[in-house]
Scaffold this motif. Structure first.
Motif, PDB file in Angstrom:
ATOM      1  N   ILE A 308       0.840  -1.201   0.000  1.00  0.00           N
ATOM      2  CA  ILE A 308       0.000   0.000   0.000  1.00  0.00           C
ATOM      3  C   ILE A 308       0.876   1.252   0.000  1.00  0.00           C
ATOM      4  N   HIS A 309       1.871   1.266   0.855  1.00  0.00           N
ATOM      5  CA  HIS A 309       2.756   2.425   0.988  1.00  0.00           C
ATOM      6  C   HIS A 309       3.403   2.790  -0.347  1.00  0.00           C
ATOM      7  N   GLU A 310       3.956   1.786  -1.021  1.00  0.00           N
ATOM      8  CA  GLU A 310       4.734   2.046  -2.227  1.00  0.00           C
ATOM      9  C   GLU A 310       3.875   2.227  -3.474  1.00  0.00           C
ATOM     10  N   SER A 311       2.762   1.499  -3.576  1.00  0.00           N
ATOM     11  CA  SER A 311       1.987   1.525  -4.821  1.00  0.00           C
ATOM     12  C   SER A 311       0.737   2.396  -4.743  1.00  0.00           C
ATOM     13  N   VAL A 312       0.423   2.913  -3.558  1.00  0.00           N
ATOM     14  CA  VAL A 312      -0.732   3.801  -3.407  1.00  0.00           C
ATOM     15  C   VAL A 312      -0.325   5.109  -2.724  1.00  0.00           C
ATOM     16  N   GLY A 313       0.315   4.992  -1.569  1.00  0.00           N
ATOM     17  CA  GLY A 313       0.677   6.186  -0.815  1.00  0.00           C
ATOM     18  C   GLY A 313       1.555   7.137  -1.599  1.00  0.00           C
ATOM     19  N   HIS A 314       2.663   6.644  -2.133  1.00  0.00           N
ATOM     20  CA  HIS A 314       3.585   7.521  -2.860  1.00  0.00           C
ATOM     21  C   HIS A 314       3.042   8.015  -4.201  1.00  0.00           C
ATOM     22  N   PRO A 315       2.469   7.170  -5.049  1.00  0.00           N
ATOM     23  CA  PRO A 315       2.017   7.692  -6.345  1.00  0.00           C
ATOM     24  C   PRO A 315       0.858   8.676  -6.258  1.00  0.00           C
ATOM     25  N   LEU A 316       0.156   8.733  -5.116  1.00  0.00           N
ATOM     26  CA  LEU A 316      -0.958   9.669  -4.993  1.00  0.00           C
ATOM     27  C   LEU A 316      -0.597  10.904  -4.171  1.00  0.00           C
ATOM     28  N   GLU A 317       0.699  11.135  -3.942  1.00  0.00           N
ATOM     29  CA  GLU A 317       1.163  12.413  -3.394  1.00  0.00           C
ATOM     30  C   GLU A 317       1.106  13.439  -4.531  1.00  0.00           C
ATOM     31  N   LEU A 318       0.369  14.511  -4.339  1.00  0.00           N
ATOM     32  CA  LEU A 318       0.146  15.440  -5.447  1.00  0.00           C
ATOM     33  C   LEU A 318       1.439  16.096  -5.918  1.00  0.00           C
ATOM     34  N   ASP A 319       2.362  16.402  -5.006  1.00  0.00           N
ATOM     35  CA  ASP A 319       3.610  17.021  -5.460  1.00  0.00           C
ATOM     36  C   ASP A 319       4.401  16.081  -6.359  1.00  0.00           C
ATOM     37  N   ARG A 320       4.333  14.801  -6.072  1.00  0.00           N
ATOM     38  CA  ARG A 320       4.996  13.813  -6.928  1.00  0.00           C
ATOM     39  C   ARG A 320       4.309  13.735  -8.292  1.00  0.00           C
ATOM     40  N   VAL A 321       2.974  13.744  -8.290  1.00  0.00           N
ATOM     41  CA  VAL A 321       2.206  13.720  -9.539  1.00  0.00           C
ATOM     42  C   VAL A 321       2.563  14.917 -10.417  1.00  0.00           C
ATOM     43  N   TYR A 324       7.235  17.575  -8.847  1.00  0.00           N
ATOM     44  CA  TYR A 324       8.097  18.300  -7.917  1.00  0.00           C
ATOM     45  C   TYR A 324       9.176  17.413  -7.301  1.00  0.00           C
ATOM     46  N   GLU A 325       8.937  16.095  -7.274  1.00  0.00           N
ATOM     47  CA  GLU A 325       9.875  15.161  -6.656  1.00  0.00           C
ATOM     48  C   GLU A 325      10.703  14.396  -7.690  1.00  0.00           C
ATOM     49  N   ALA A 326      10.617  14.786  -8.950  1.00  0.00           N
ATOM     50  CA  ALA A 326      11.219  13.999 -10.031  1.00  0.00           C
ATOM     51  C   ALA A 326      12.722  13.814  -9.867  1.00  0.00           C
ATOM     52  N   ASN A 327      13.410  14.799  -9.339  1.00  0.00           N
ATOM     53  CA  ASN A 327      14.866  14.727  -9.250  1.00  0.00           C
ATOM     54  C   ASN A 327      15.343  13.706  -8.233  1.00  0.00           C
ATOM     55  N   PHE A 328      14.536  13.440  -7.212  1.00  0.00           N
ATOM     56  CA  PHE A 328      14.980  12.587  -6.108  1.00  0.00           C
ATOM     57  C   PHE A 328      14.157  11.309  -5.994  1.00  0.00           C
ATOM     58  N   ALA A 329      12.851  11.460  -5.884  1.00  0.00           N
ATOM     59  CA  ALA A 329      11.995  10.307  -5.600  1.00  0.00           C
ATOM     60  C   ALA A 329      11.240   9.801  -6.819  1.00  0.00           C
ATOM     61  N   GLY A 330      11.255  10.544  -7.914  1.00  0.00           N
ATOM     62  CA  GLY A 330      10.556  10.095  -9.104  1.00  0.00           C
ATOM     63  C   GLY A 330       9.231  10.799  -9.301  1.00  0.00           C
ATOM     64  N   THR A 331       8.459  10.299 -10.258  1.00  0.00           N
ATOM     65  CA  THR A 331       7.164  10.882 -10.588  1.00  0.00           C
ATOM     66  C   THR A 331       6.065   9.873 -10.256  1.00  0.00           C
ATOM     67  N   SER A 332       4.940   9.946 -10.960  1.00  0.00           N
ATOM     68  CA  SER A 332       3.834   9.032 -10.687  1.00  0.00           C
ATOM     69  C   SER A 332       3.109   8.682 -11.975  1.00  0.00           C
ATOM     70  N   PHE A 333       2.716   7.418 -12.074  1.00  0.00           N
ATOM     71  CA  PHE A 333       1.901   6.992 -13.215  1.00  0.00           C
ATOM     72  C   PHE A 333       0.479   7.547 -13.102  1.00  0.00           C
ATOM     73  N   ALA A 334       0.051   7.912 -11.872  1.00  0.00           N
ATOM     74  CA  ALA A 334      -1.335   8.331 -11.619  1.00  0.00           C
ATOM     75  C   ALA A 334      -1.497   9.818 -11.927  1.00  0.00           C
ATOM     76  N   THR A 335      -1.337  10.167 -13.182  1.00  0.00           N
ATOM     77  CA  THR A 335      -1.322  11.558 -13.621  1.00  0.00           C
ATOM     78  C   THR A 335      -2.708  12.206 -13.543  1.00  0.00           C
ATOM     79  N   ASP A 457       9.514   0.867  -9.551  1.00  0.00           N
ATOM     80  CA  ASP A 457      10.119   1.839 -10.461  1.00  0.00           C
ATOM     81  C   ASP A 457       9.792   3.271 -10.048  1.00  0.00           C
ATOM     82  N   GLN A 458      10.416   4.238 -10.744  1.00  0.00           N
ATOM     83  CA  GLN A 458      10.325   5.639 -10.321  1.00  0.00           C
ATOM     84  C   GLN A 458       8.946   6.249 -10.548  1.00  0.00           C
ATOM     85  N   GLN A 459       8.072   5.567 -11.286  1.00  0.00           N
ATOM     86  CA  GLN A 459       6.693   6.036 -11.425  1.00  0.00           C
ATOM     87  C   GLN A 459       5.735   5.269 -10.517  1.00  0.00           C
TER      88      GLN A 459
END
Length: 547
Positions: A308-321, A324-335, A457-459
């Protein structure tokens, strides 16, 4: 602090190194007695905050918030019959964040206990904001937030871990190690992490919020070696890090979940778990190695929290979407376009995933976040459909929200608060369903307990997860232990394969005590709850090394 001093202080050169993905800001080393000193007087904190609010406003700030924080940490680290490290740290200071000329500015001051110091920090924050504004593309849009006046919130603990004598904590860990060794383990290390955040927030919205937050995490790792082959197996504790006091370590039968192995709910029996872990590592040495293929997976909450943490929590952080986090933590497939479609199937109809910072005993539980927003619960995925993200005050307008979700956090008074993952959990099934009933019609499956190694992966789309314990399911019954198991999938395929979720009687929390994000990196703590759930037709690989 240089690397050598950091390793010596934190104990990362010992048992703790293998347990921590990210280590938090510690502060200065202090005597254990210093951790018991009374918090700063609330009236003094208000005067310090008012000095900063007034100074920043006088310099032209349109918004100001002040965070006064005292952060206490105690870590006890042992291995076999030795204490390897004892860490006691304290960090105190004031951070001031402002908006001036439409732009953010921030400054902080350590050990500030006079009004002149906080006023100077506020003036510096305004100067930084005005300098930043020269490069501004568009002004900050801050969602409105009512003030709450003078309010407070305390974690509902019954036994403050910092008041428990160190000898009692050491004796517990050494007895845990001894139990594992007596039951066949060759090596064992154990750690007890305790945190207390004493946080005060004030803002020009009219809030003065005093909060007292406690967290604790007992953890061990057991290793057993086959003397004939040199092969070894390990098993980590099945404890969950929690937002509770030392009472978490005083288990009773009603807090135990029985089955193929004992798991725990609101209390934890560390000695019992270590005994079982040693016995299970011996069993794992002779367990059958899994045959790769498609299986129906039955995932215990002690395992599912990490997925849940890795496949839901992180990809649904709006800053990641938003990138804003692309340089360090990656982006998100949930655009955003997937959310805007209103019909993106994140999972099956059995899947409702919700966010909150209110669950009692959870790591993320607080009354108000670090922007002075009162916390709440909201759906991220409702009956399989993506419906929302995690957003804070300067992001809410991007997704058409009128207010923040209340998930802003900073790991220190010296860090700038930003969007952090709240508790994200899988809602229990609505119909009565026990674990035995969930398993009984599984023809070919694997029951996985505990979290293990993983890769994503990073998305946050393609992933692989392992666990601690694996049991083969044949014709609706547990057929014996397996080893060398990991499953591979992608986020959408995996959550759409969910066919059943046990009811609320089985609901339990897991979580991450040290979740890293941001540059400079910050650490937060977050829980993830679920009941045992079944996922059909998931690809399983054999992870055994072939040499």
């Amino acid at each position: 602090m240089n690397r050598r001093d950091f390793l010596q202080l934190s104990g990362l050169g010992t048992a703790g190194a293998l347990m921590l993905p990210t280590f938090p800001t510690l502060g200065r080393a202090v005597a254990p007695e210093a951790l018991l000193e009374s918090p700063l007087d609330v009236a003094l904190k208000k005067r310090l905050a008012d000095a900063a609010l007034n100074a920043a406003t006088a310099k032209g700030a349109s918004y100001v918030d002040v965070r006064i924080g005292r952060y206490l940490n105690q870590y006890v680290v042992t291995r076999e019959d030795k204490v390897q490290n004892l860490v006691n740290t304290e960090s105190y200071g004031v951070g001031v964040r402002v908006i001036a000329n439409g732009c953010w500015g921030f400054a902080a001051v350590v050990d500030a206990k006079d009004e002149a110091a906080t006023a100077r920090a506020a003036e510096q924050a305004v100067a930084i904001a005005k300098a930043n504004a020269k490069l501004l593309k568009e002004p900050v849009q801050l969602a409105p937030q009512k003030g709450f006046g003078e309010v407070s919130w305390k974690a509902p603990i019954t036994k403050n871990a910092f008041e428990v004598p160190i000898k009692e904590k050491v004796d517990l860990l050494l007895s845990v190690n001894d139990a594992a060794l007596k039951n066949g383990a060759n090596y064992v290390n154990s750690v007890l992490f305790m945190v207390n955040e004493q946080k005060y927030f004030a803002s020009t919205d009219g809030s003065y919020i005093d909060q007292d937050i406690h967290r604790i995490w007992p953890i061990f790792n057991v290793t057993t070696i086959d003397p004939k082959t040199g092969k070894f197996e390990t098993r980590q504790s099945l404890s969950a890090p929690v937002g509770r006091g030392y009472e978490y370590l005083q288990a009773n039968p009603s807090d135990k979940v029985t089955g193929v192995t004992t798991r725990y709910n609101t209390r934890y029996d560390m000695l019992e778990d270590a005994t079982a872990a040693a016995q299970q590592t011996k069993e794992k040495l002779t367990a059958k190695s899994v045959e790769a293929g498609k299986y129906d997976l039955v995932l215990d909450p002690s395992h599912l929290w990490l997925t849940i943490h890795e496949s839901v929590g992180h990809p649904l952080e709006l800053d990641r979407v938003l990138g804003y986090e692309a340089n360090f933590a990656g982006t998100s497939f949930a655009t955003l376009d997937k959310w805007e479609s209103k019909n993106f199937k994140y999972g099956s109809p059995q899947v409702t995933l919700f966010a909150d910072k209110q669950q009692e005993g959870s790591l993320g539980a607080v009354g108000w976040d670090d922007e002075g927003v009162n916390t709440k619960r909201w759906d991220l995925v409702k009956e399989g459909t993506l419906v929302n993200y995690q957003a804070i005050r300067d992001q809410a307008h991007i997704i058409g929200e009128k207010e923040s979700h209340g998930c802003c956090y900073a790991d220190s008074w010296s860090s700038v608060q930003f969007q952090r993952m709240p508790n994200v959990s899988l809602a229990p099934g609505k119909s009565p369903l026990s674990v035995d009933e969930l398993i009984k019609d599984v023809q070919k499956g694997i029951y996985i307990i505990g979290d293990g190694s993983f890769s994503i992966d990073q998305q946050r789309y393609n992933f692989q997860f392992g666990g601690q314990l694996y049991y083969e399911i044949k014709d609706g019954k547990i057929a014996g232990m397996l080893k060398d198991v990991a499953y591979q999938s992608n986020t959408q395929e995996f959550w759409n394969s969910c066919v059943k979720v046990c009811d609320e009687r089985d609901y339990r929390l897991g979580g991450s005590f040290f979740d890293g994000k941001g540059q400079p990196s910050q650490s937060s703590a977050v829980s993830h709850g679920s009941s045992t759930a079944r996922f059909n037709g998931v690809n399983v690989i054999n992870t055994a090394r072939k040499i």
